[in-house]
Write a protein that holds these residues in place. Structure first.
Motif, PDB file in Angstrom:
ATOM      1  N   ILE A 277      36.449  40.009  73.811  1.00  0.00           N
ATOM      2  CA  ILE A 277      36.617  41.416  73.433  1.00  0.00           C
ATOM      3  C   ILE A 277      36.089  42.268  74.577  1.00  0.00           C
ATOM      4  N   GLY A 278      36.973  43.055  75.158  1.00  0.00           N
ATOM      5  CA  GLY A 278      36.628  43.863  76.319  1.00  0.00           C
ATOM      6  C   GLY A 278      36.194  45.267  75.949  1.00  0.00           C
ATOM      7  N   GLU A 279      36.281  46.130  76.931  1.00  0.00           N
ATOM      8  CA  GLU A 279      35.814  47.509  76.752  1.00  0.00           C
ATOM      9  C   GLU A 279      36.724  48.260  75.787  1.00  0.00           C
TER      10      GLU A 279
ATOM     11  N   GLN B  75      46.566  55.591  71.289  1.00  0.00           N
ATOM     12  CA  GLN B  75      47.385  56.221  70.244  1.00  0.00           C
ATOM     13  C   GLN B  75      46.888  55.923  68.838  1.00  0.00           C
ATOM     14  N   PHE B  76      46.091  54.839  68.667  1.00  0.00           N
ATOM     15  CA  PHE B  76      45.538  54.502  67.353  1.00  0.00           C
ATOM     16  C   PHE B  76      44.060  54.855  67.266  1.00  0.00           C
ATOM     17  N   GLY B  77      43.566  55.662  68.191  1.00  0.00           N
ATOM     18  CA  GLY B  77      42.147  55.982  68.227  1.00  0.00           C
ATOM     19  C   GLY B  77      41.413  54.941  69.047  1.00  0.00           C
ATOM     20  N   LYS B  78      40.195  54.629  68.647  1.00  0.00           N
ATOM     21  CA  LYS B  78      39.395  53.660  69.385  1.00  0.00           C
ATOM     22  C   LYS B  78      40.016  52.275  69.272  1.00  0.00           C
ATOM     23  N   ALA B  79      40.079  51.580  70.394  1.00  0.00           N
ATOM     24  CA  ALA B  79      40.634  50.222  70.423  1.00  0.00           C
ATOM     25  C   ALA B  79      39.857  49.410  71.455  1.00  0.00           C
ATOM     26  N   TYR B  80      39.916  48.086  71.289  1.00  0.00           N
ATOM     27  CA  TYR B  80      39.231  47.170  72.205  1.00  0.00           C
ATOM     28  C   TYR B  80      40.256  46.255  72.864  1.00  0.00           C
ATOM     29  N   ARG B  81      40.211  46.204  74.193  1.00  0.00           N
ATOM     30  CA  ARG B  81      41.098  45.304  74.927  1.00  0.00           C
ATOM     31  C   ARG B  81      40.707  43.866  74.619  1.00  0.00           C
ATOM     32  N   LEU B  82      41.708  43.001  74.523  1.00  0.00           N
ATOM     33  CA  LEU B  82      41.477  41.585  74.272  1.00  0.00           C
ATOM     34  C   LEU B  82      42.027  40.775  75.442  1.00  0.00           C
ATOM     35  N   LYS B  83      41.166  39.985  76.042  1.00  0.00           N
ATOM     36  CA  LYS B  83      41.585  39.105  77.140  1.00  0.00           C
ATOM     37  C   LYS B  83      41.742  37.697  76.580  1.00  0.00           C
ATOM     38  N   GLY B  84      42.970  37.175  76.630  1.00  0.00           N
ATOM     39  CA  GLY B  84      43.233  35.826  76.147  1.00  0.00           C
ATOM     40  C   GLY B  84      42.597  34.785  77.056  1.00  0.00           C
TER      41      GLY B  84
ATOM     42  N   VAL C 183      45.536  44.412  71.417  1.00  0.00           N
ATOM     43  CA  VAL C 183      44.197  45.010  71.316  1.00  0.00           C
ATOM     44  C   VAL C 183      43.739  44.987  69.859  1.00  0.00           C
ATOM     45  N   LEU C 184      42.438  45.088  69.672  1.00  0.00           N
ATOM     46  CA  LEU C 184      41.858  45.224  68.334  1.00  0.00           C
ATOM     47  C   LEU C 184      41.767  46.716  68.039  1.00  0.00           C
ATOM     48  N   HIS C 185      42.484  47.162  67.011  1.00  0.00           N
ATOM     49  CA  HIS C 185      42.467  48.594  66.682  1.00  0.00           C
ATOM     50  C   HIS C 185      42.626  48.780  65.180  1.00  0.00           C
ATOM     51  N   SER C 186      42.515  50.011  64.757  1.00  0.00           N
ATOM     52  CA  SER C 186      42.692  50.322  63.336  1.00  0.00           C
ATOM     53  C   SER C 186      44.034  51.006  63.127  1.00  0.00           C
ATOM     54  N   PHE C 187      44.448  51.028  61.864  1.00  0.00           N
ATOM     55  CA  PHE C 187      45.660  51.740  61.490  1.00  0.00           C
ATOM     56  C   PHE C 187      45.529  52.088  60.014  1.00  0.00           C
ATOM     57  N   GLY C 188      45.974  53.270  59.652  1.00  0.00           N
ATOM     58  CA  GLY C 188      45.777  53.802  58.310  1.00  0.00           C
ATOM     59  C   GLY C 188      46.369  52.980  57.181  1.00  0.00           C
ATOM     60  N   CYS C 189      47.386  52.156  57.466  1.00  0.00           N
ATOM     61  CA  CYS C 189      48.032  51.395  56.390  1.00  0.00           C
ATOM     62  C   CYS C 189      47.280  50.123  56.014  1.00  0.00           C
ATOM     63  N   VAL C 190      46.264  49.745  56.792  1.00  0.00           N
ATOM     64  CA  VAL C 190      45.487  48.543  56.467  1.00  0.00           C
ATOM     65  C   VAL C 190      44.412  48.936  55.455  1.00  0.00           C
ATOM     66  N   PRO C 191      44.360  48.240  54.312  1.00  0.00           N
ATOM     67  CA  PRO C 191      43.403  48.626  53.260  1.00  0.00           C
ATOM     68  C   PRO C 191      41.967  48.212  53.589  1.00  0.00           C
TER      69      PRO C 191
ATOM     70  N   MET D  84      26.899  41.691  76.206  1.00  0.00           N
ATOM     71  CA  MET D  84      27.794  40.645  76.687  1.00  0.00           C
ATOM     72  C   MET D  84      29.083  40.685  75.864  1.00  0.00           C
ATOM     73  N   PRO D  85      30.212  40.237  76.454  1.00  0.00           N
ATOM     74  CA  PRO D  85      31.453  40.201  75.664  1.00  0.00           C
ATOM     75  C   PRO D  85      31.310  39.271  74.447  1.00  0.00           C
ATOM     76  N   ILE D  86      31.921  39.661  73.363  1.00  0.00           N
ATOM     77  CA  ILE D  86      31.935  38.877  72.138  1.00  0.00           C
ATOM     78  C   ILE D  86      33.265  38.115  72.089  1.00  0.00           C
ATOM     79  N   ILE D  87      33.194  36.871  71.644  1.00  0.00           N
ATOM     80  CA  ILE D  87      34.400  36.060  71.483  1.00  0.00           C
ATOM     81  C   ILE D  87      35.056  36.372  70.148  1.00  0.00           C
ATOM     82  N   LEU D  88      36.373  36.543  70.172  1.00  0.00           N
ATOM     83  CA  LEU D  88      37.189  36.621  68.964  1.00  0.00           C
ATOM     84  C   LEU D  88      38.042  35.367  68.959  1.00  0.00           C
ATOM     85  N   TYR D  89      38.023  34.643  67.850  1.00  0.00           N
ATOM     86  CA  TYR D  89      38.769  33.389  67.755  1.00  0.00           C
ATOM     87  C   TYR D  89      39.759  33.479  66.593  1.00  0.00           C
ATOM     88  N   ALA D  90      41.053  33.476  66.922  1.00  0.00           N
ATOM     89  CA  ALA D  90      42.113  33.516  65.908  1.00  0.00           C
ATOM     90  C   ALA D  90      42.662  32.094  65.760  1.00  0.00           C
TER      91      ALA D  90
END
Length: 192
Positions: free
Chosen positions: A112-114, A119-128, A142-150, A184-190
């Motif tokens: 998870i980057g800076e 366009q969706f407000g705050k977002a985090y770049r994701l480096k694979g 990127v990791l971001h929010s969107f109004g349709c997600v509950p 430090m960068p945090i790992i996101l694991y999908a």
């Protein structure tokens, strides 16, 4: 004689329910946690927190987890979307891709980057970090929010993205508290 026994039994059941809410190994298998702990050991990543997305769980349910690696507990659960291209018609299964224009989610480890304001407000770049998601930056995943997600889980599927993991506005705000405090960068694991 039965009443104290019944009270203790009910107490034990309520305690086990509280514990199961902390960590359901079906939601977040211990093998996946161990895999990340081993991966980050000795590397320039946050050693205390990791983010997991379990795409086996239906999209309307909590399947995004921020996990405290030191204390072995989930500190945040959220609903998270997947890409519209990942949907297989008439099936509960998903497909994944690393190809630009596929609109599919990608599996694997991300750094998870800076953050930035887009366009969706705050977002985090994701480096694979794996062959399965190496095009994440090129694809603008990127990791971001969107109004349709509950904010809370339901039987209904979450809305779809173009391949990005999307959270509710409130869930991203809570995640940001953890991500922004990390030096430090945090790992996101999908995984699936």
């Amino acid at each position: 004689m039965m009443k104290p026994f019944l009270f203790i039994l009910l107490f034990l059941i309520s305690c086990s329910k509280a514990d199961s809410q902390q960590l359901n190994t079906l939601d977040l298998p211990k093998a996946r946690i161990s895999e990340i702990k081993n991966y980050i050991k000795g590397k320039e990543y946050n050693q205390e927190l990791a983010v997991f997305i379990n795409f086996k769980i239906p999209s309307g349910k909590y399947r995004y987890f921020i996990y405290d690696l030191k204390n072995d507990k989930i500190v945040q659960k959220a609903v998270v979307s997947h890409g519209s291209g990942s949907v297989i018609p008439k099936s509960d299964a998903l497909r994944f891709s690393n190809v630009e224009g596929s609109y599919q989610s990608s599996l694997g480890k991300y750094s998870i980057g800076e953050s930035y304001i887009g366009q969706f407000g705050k977002a985090y770049r994701l480096k694979g970090l794996d062959a399965t998601n190496s095009n994440a930056m090129q694809r603008a995943i990127v990791l971001h929010s969107f109004g349709c997600v509950p904010d809370t889980e339901s039987e209904n599927p979450a809305c779809l993205s173009l391949g990005c993991p999307m959270l509710s506005v409130n869930a991203l705000k809570k995640s940001a508290e953890y991500i922004d405090q990390s030096r430090m960068p945090i790992i996101l694991y999908a995984f699936y």
